[in-house]
Design a protein around this motif. Structure first.
Motif, PDB file in Angstrom:
ATOM      1  N   THR A   1      87.034 -18.396 -20.593  1.00 19.32           N
ATOM      2  CA  THR A   1      85.722 -18.195 -21.958  1.00 19.32           C
ATOM      3  C   THR A   1      85.138 -19.183 -21.841  1.00 19.32           C
ATOM      4  O   THR A   1      85.054 -20.356 -21.790  1.00 19.32           O
ATOM      5  CB  THR A   1      86.509 -17.425 -23.231  1.00 19.32           C
TER       6      THR A   1
ATOM      7  N   TYR B   1      84.115 -19.676 -24.884  1.00 19.55           N
ATOM      8  CA  TYR B   1      85.175 -20.566 -26.007  1.00 19.55           C
ATOM      9  C   TYR B   1      85.907 -21.619 -25.392  1.00 19.55           C
ATOM     10  O   TYR B   1      86.108 -22.769 -25.875  1.00 19.55           O
ATOM     11  CB  TYR B   1      86.290 -19.231 -27.332  1.00 19.55           C
TER      12      TYR B   1
ATOM     13  N   ARG C   1      76.188 -12.736 -28.474  1.00 20.79           N
ATOM     14  CA  ARG C   1      77.608 -12.529 -27.795  1.00 20.79           C
ATOM     15  C   ARG C   1      78.552 -12.869 -28.785  1.00 20.79           C
ATOM     16  O   ARG C   1      78.248 -14.291 -29.031  1.00 20.79           O
ATOM     17  CB  ARG C   1      77.911 -13.202 -26.365  1.00 20.79           C
ATOM     18  N   SER C   2      79.652 -13.056 -28.093  1.00 21.10           N
ATOM     19  CA  SER C   2      81.187 -13.342 -28.482  1.00 21.10           C
ATOM     20  C   SER C   2      81.553 -14.597 -27.081  1.00 21.10           C
ATOM     21  O   SER C   2      81.939 -14.034 -25.815  1.00 21.10           O
ATOM     22  CB  SER C   2      82.332 -12.391 -28.615  1.00 21.10           C
TER      23      SER C   2
ATOM     24  N   LYS D   1      84.661 -15.738 -27.644  1.00 21.85           N
ATOM     25  CA  LYS D   1      85.753 -15.339 -27.136  1.00 21.85           C
ATOM     26  C   LYS D   1      85.752 -14.300 -25.776  1.00 21.85           C
ATOM     27  O   LYS D   1      87.551 -14.029 -25.607  1.00 21.85           O
ATOM     28  CB  LYS D   1      86.900 -14.857 -28.231  1.00 21.85           C
ATOM     29  N   GLU D   2      85.178 -13.501 -25.880  1.00 18.10           N
ATOM     30  CA  GLU D   2      84.936 -12.826 -24.708  1.00 18.10           C
ATOM     31  C   GLU D   2      84.072 -12.564 -23.177  1.00 18.10           C
ATOM     32  O   GLU D   2      83.927 -12.008 -22.679  1.00 18.10           O
ATOM     33  CB  GLU D   2      84.878 -11.034 -25.856  1.00 18.10           C
ATOM     34  N   THR D   3      82.526 -13.526 -23.628  1.00 20.11           N
ATOM     35  CA  THR D   3      82.151 -13.684 -22.573  1.00 20.11           C
ATOM     36  C   THR D   3      82.233 -15.385 -21.556  1.00 20.11           C
ATOM     37  O   THR D   3      83.304 -16.307 -21.553  1.00 20.11           O
ATOM     38  CB  THR D   3      81.007 -14.216 -22.830  1.00 20.11           C
TER      39      THR D   3
END
Length: 147
Positions: free
Chosen positions: A23, A25, A66-67, A69-71
């Protein structure tokens, strides 16, 4: 003027890499942990796929809502970035970075395997150090001493 080889000899060939399925993140955590502005993206066989930078994060995650932690990195990384070899001149690096508005150049060998990463900071530091050496040498010449 010198070449990329001169920079890599001074700073080393260490490159921080991340897999494309990780990710954003996780990538940001690595950037902070290693105090760098970019990571290379490699597959499970260490084949060079692209680069992820703070700029990619700002432009393709934050500004797009966008996130982190999800991208996945694969969704926003720069694929097929401009690369250089160890024999590329420092001047050519500066031209490429300036013309293309980029801050990092992956260094590849003849087989297109990743062997290093050069940043704009590395290039500027080399130029400054080179100029200092020239100035010191010229001062020594003018003063009649040899350095």
């Amino acid at each position: 003027m010198g070449t990329v080889r001169n920079i890599l000899e001074a700073k080393g060939h260490a490159v921080y890499a991340i897999r494309p399925d990780k990710t954003v993140y996780e990538a940001i955590q690595m950037l902070v942990e290693h105090n760098v502005g970019a990571l290379t993206v490699v597959d499970e066989n260490d084949n060079f796929l692209g680069i992820f930078s703070e700029r990619d994060y700002a432009r393709r995650v934050i500004l797009k809502g966008r996130s982190s932690k999800e991208t996945a990195i694969s969704e926003i990384m720069t694929e097929h970035p401009i690369t250089v070899t160890e024999d590329t001149s420092i001047e050519d690096c500066m031209v490429k970075m300036t013309d293309k508005h980029i801050r990092h150049l992956p260094v590849v060998n003849a087989q297109q395997r990743l062997i290093g990463l050069v940043s704009i900071g590395d290039v500027v530091k080399y130029i400054i150090d080179d100029q200092k050496y020239i100035i010191t040498s010229l001062e020594g010449y003018i003063n009649g001493s040899r350095t």
